[in-house]
Design a protein around this motif. Structure first.
Motif, mmCIF file in Angstrom:
data_model
loop_
_atom_site.group_PDB
_atom_site.id
_atom_site.type_symbol
_atom_site.label_atom_id
_atom_site.label_comp_id
_atom_site.label_asym_id
_atom_site.label_seq_id
_atom_site.Cartn_x
_atom_site.Cartn_y
_atom_site.Cartn_z
ATOM 1 N N THR A 15 5.646 -0.080 11.904
ATOM 2 C CA THR A 15 4.528 -0.032 10.963
ATOM 3 C C THR A 15 3.260 0.429 11.667
ATOM 4 N N ARG A 16 3.064 -0.053 12.888
ATOM 5 C CA ARG A 16 1.881 0.378 13.647
ATOM 6 C C ARG A 16 1.927 1.886 13.893
ATOM 7 N N GLU A 17 3.096 2.412 14.247
ATOM 8 C CA GLU A 17 3.214 3.850 14.491
ATOM 9 C C GLU A 17 2.919 4.647 13.223
ATOM 10 N N GLU A 18 3.319 4.124 12.082
ATOM 11 C CA GLU A 18 3.025 4.802 10.816
ATOM 12 C C GLU A 18 1.522 4.832 10.536
ATOM 13 N N CYS A 19 0.832 3.809 11.018
ATOM 14 C CA CYS A 19 -0.612 3.682 10.768
ATOM 15 C C CYS A 19 -1.459 4.258 11.903
ATOM 16 N N ILE A 20 -0.828 4.864 12.906
ATOM 17 C CA ILE A 20 -1.544 5.214 14.130
ATOM 18 C C ILE A 20 -2.713 6.160 13.888
ATOM 19 N N ASP A 21 -2.559 7.117 12.981
ATOM 20 C CA ASP A 21 -3.666 8.046 12.709
ATOM 21 C C ASP A 21 -4.856 7.331 12.090
ATOM 22 N N LEU A 22 -4.584 6.387 11.192
ATOM 23 C CA LEU A 22 -5.657 5.604 10.578
ATOM 24 C C LEU A 22 -6.325 4.708 11.611
ATOM 25 N N ILE A 23 -5.537 4.147 12.516
ATOM 26 C CA ILE A 23 -6.086 3.289 13.575
ATOM 27 C C ILE A 23 -7.003 4.110 14.480
ATOM 28 N N ARG A 24 -6.535 5.283 14.884
ATOM 29 C CA ARG A 24 -7.352 6.136 15.750
ATOM 30 C C ARG A 24 -8.633 6.565 15.057
ATOM 31 N N THR A 57 -1.239 -0.653 2.718
ATOM 32 C CA THR A 57 -1.413 -0.457 1.275
ATOM 33 C C THR A 57 -1.824 0.980 0.982
ATOM 34 N N TYR A 58 -2.724 1.510 1.784
ATOM 35 C CA TYR A 58 -3.182 2.892 1.590
ATOM 36 C C TYR A 58 -2.018 3.877 1.749
ATOM 37 N N LEU A 59 -1.221 3.700 2.803
ATOM 38 C CA LEU A 59 -0.099 4.602 3.045
ATOM 39 C C LEU A 59 0.949 4.506 1.946
ATOM 40 N N GLU A 60 1.153 3.299 1.435
ATOM 41 C CA GLU A 60 2.100 3.128 0.328
ATOM 42 C C GLU A 60 1.602 3.847 -0.920
ATOM 43 N N ASN A 61 0.309 3.748 -1.183
ATOM 44 C CA ASN A 61 -0.270 4.473 -2.330
ATOM 45 C C ASN A 61 -0.151 5.985 -2.149
ATOM 46 N N ARG A 77 -7.098 -5.442 8.340
ATOM 47 C CA ARG A 77 -7.225 -3.985 8.390
ATOM 48 C C ARG A 77 -5.852 -3.313 8.337
ATOM 49 N N MET A 78 -4.880 -3.869 9.054
ATOM 50 C CA MET A 78 -3.519 -3.330 9.010
ATOM 51 C C MET A 78 -2.968 -3.418 7.591
#
Length: 384
Positions: free
Chosen positions: A15-24, A192-196, A186-187
């Motif tokens: 899940t973190r890897e999927e969100c990595i661009d948003l985290i950066r 939620t954003y990625l699911e949308n 935040r995660m």
């Protein structure tokens, strides 16, 4: 909750890897804000020290100038090497924290007879600003705290050092708790954003592509083609309609399942021979207009349509369409021994902006192709 879930704020590594661009992106934005705030703070303290205002010690003026220069250097690094800093957003985040924490330590050293306050505030502020993993943030916060305790011990009386140790340990615990809570929230927002986004993309694909052939459906094809034609176009383009011959016989004799297979083979042939990339269907409309991609669609029934781009001339287009026809004629699947098709093509001129006009012209050429024997490619001669 497992230990690994704790490290990733209640989620797993995937899940973190999927969100990595948003985290950066979040870390980069926060580092820009914090660095700007820190630069303004240092500039303000430099002014106060120079004017000896608000009890700011003039002897510290050099320290404030040095940290203002450090913040400007950070700003230059982030803006002059924007792509590198975005790719290395985690390094930039820790560099920003290191600059601010080091200032907090020096601020405590320059006031040896007072308990530190700046370090406590910075510890909480930075812990809620940046997101990485608990595995890296806890050691970093702990190391910063340890360095602060060490330097405080070297310059402060024992009673004040005890107070610093007590305060910093309380705030370290608070910072770790707040860091986990804030970043877990935040995660959750990222997930939620990625699911949308996934839902929106799925809806876009479903509303734009034919499920049987993976080609654009009629409505989306005409929508994109009309957008292309509305813009100035001096490139060579051709408008094409393909209709399967004897398709009713395929359905009646071999069955509708074999008819569906014939349609799928026709769609695959168009995509393969014309080099159409549908790997990211959700962004195809934007890419098609921007990158001048060929459009292929299913009109309905056994009719297909294409707006061909990226070819040199009509001979190049005819060659590609004849290859499609050969591929269809050689198709063998069960009782399906070859597929016949008639193809009508019309060149798109620079002053063509009406998609309906082109459709009618190509449809007329298609009719001529069928009338003259079927299973052939006919290119209209236009002189306008």
């Amino acid at each position: 909750m497992s230990f690994l879930n704790f490290l990733y704020y209640g989620y797993d590594k995937k899940t973190r890897e999927e969100c990595i661009d948003l985290i950066r992106s979040t870390n980069k934005t926060h580092s820009q804000i914090l660095n700007l705030w820190f630069a303004v703070l240092m500039l303000t303290l430099t002014f106060f020290a120079h004017r000896e205002m608000f009890f700011v010690d003039k002897n510290n003026e050099g320290l404030y100038i040095a940290y203002f220069c450090a913040s400007m250097g950070y700003w230059l690094l982030q803006n002059m090497f924007s792509s590198w800093s975005k790719k290395n957003a985690f390094f930039m985040a820790y560099l920003n924290m290191a600059i601010i924490f080091s200032y907090s330590v020096f601020a405590a050293i320059y006031q040896p007879y007072m308990a530190a306050t700046t370090m406590l505030v910075m510890l909480v502020l930075l812990s809620v600003s940046y997101i990485d993993t608990m595995f890296t943030m806890i050691p970093f916060l702990t190391l910063s705290t340890g360095l602060f305790i060490f330097f405080s011990w070297t310059v402060k009386p024992l009673n004040i050092w005890y107070q610093d140790v007590y305060n910093i340990l309380i705030f370290l615990t608070l910072s770790i708790v707040l860091h986990y809570s804030f970043q877990r929230s935040r995660m959750s927002q990222f997930v939620t954003y990625l699911e949308n986004v996934r839902i929106q993309r799925d809806l876009e694909v479903r509303s734009s592509f034919d499920t049987l052939t993976s080609l654009l459906n009629r409505g989306k094809f005409f929508s994109i083609a009309a957008e292309v034609l509305r813009s100035p176009h001096d490139e060579f383009m051709a408008f094409c309609i393909m209709d399967l011959d004897f398709f009713k016989e395929i359905n009646d004799i071999l069955g509708h399942q074999m008819g569906d297979k014939a349609l799928q083979i026709a769609g695959e042939s168009l995509l393969a021979e014309l080099g159409v990339d549908h790997s990211e269907k959700w962004s195809f409309q934007e890419r098609a207009v921007r990158d001048r991609l060929t459009l292929t669609g299913r009109l309905g029934g056994d009719e297909f349509i294409a707006l061909i781009r990226g070819k040199r001339d009509r001979e190049d287009v005819e060659e590609s369409m004849n290859k499609i026809l050969e591929r269809l004629n050689k198709a063998n699947f069960g009782k399906l021994q070859g597929i016949r098709a008639s193809i009508g093509i019309v060149e798109v001129l620079p002053d063509d902006h009406d998609i309906d006009k082109l459709y009618n012209l190509a449809d007329g050429v298609l009719y001529a192709s069928k009338k003259s024997g079927k299973n052939q490619v006919t290119f209209a001669n236009r002189q306008e």
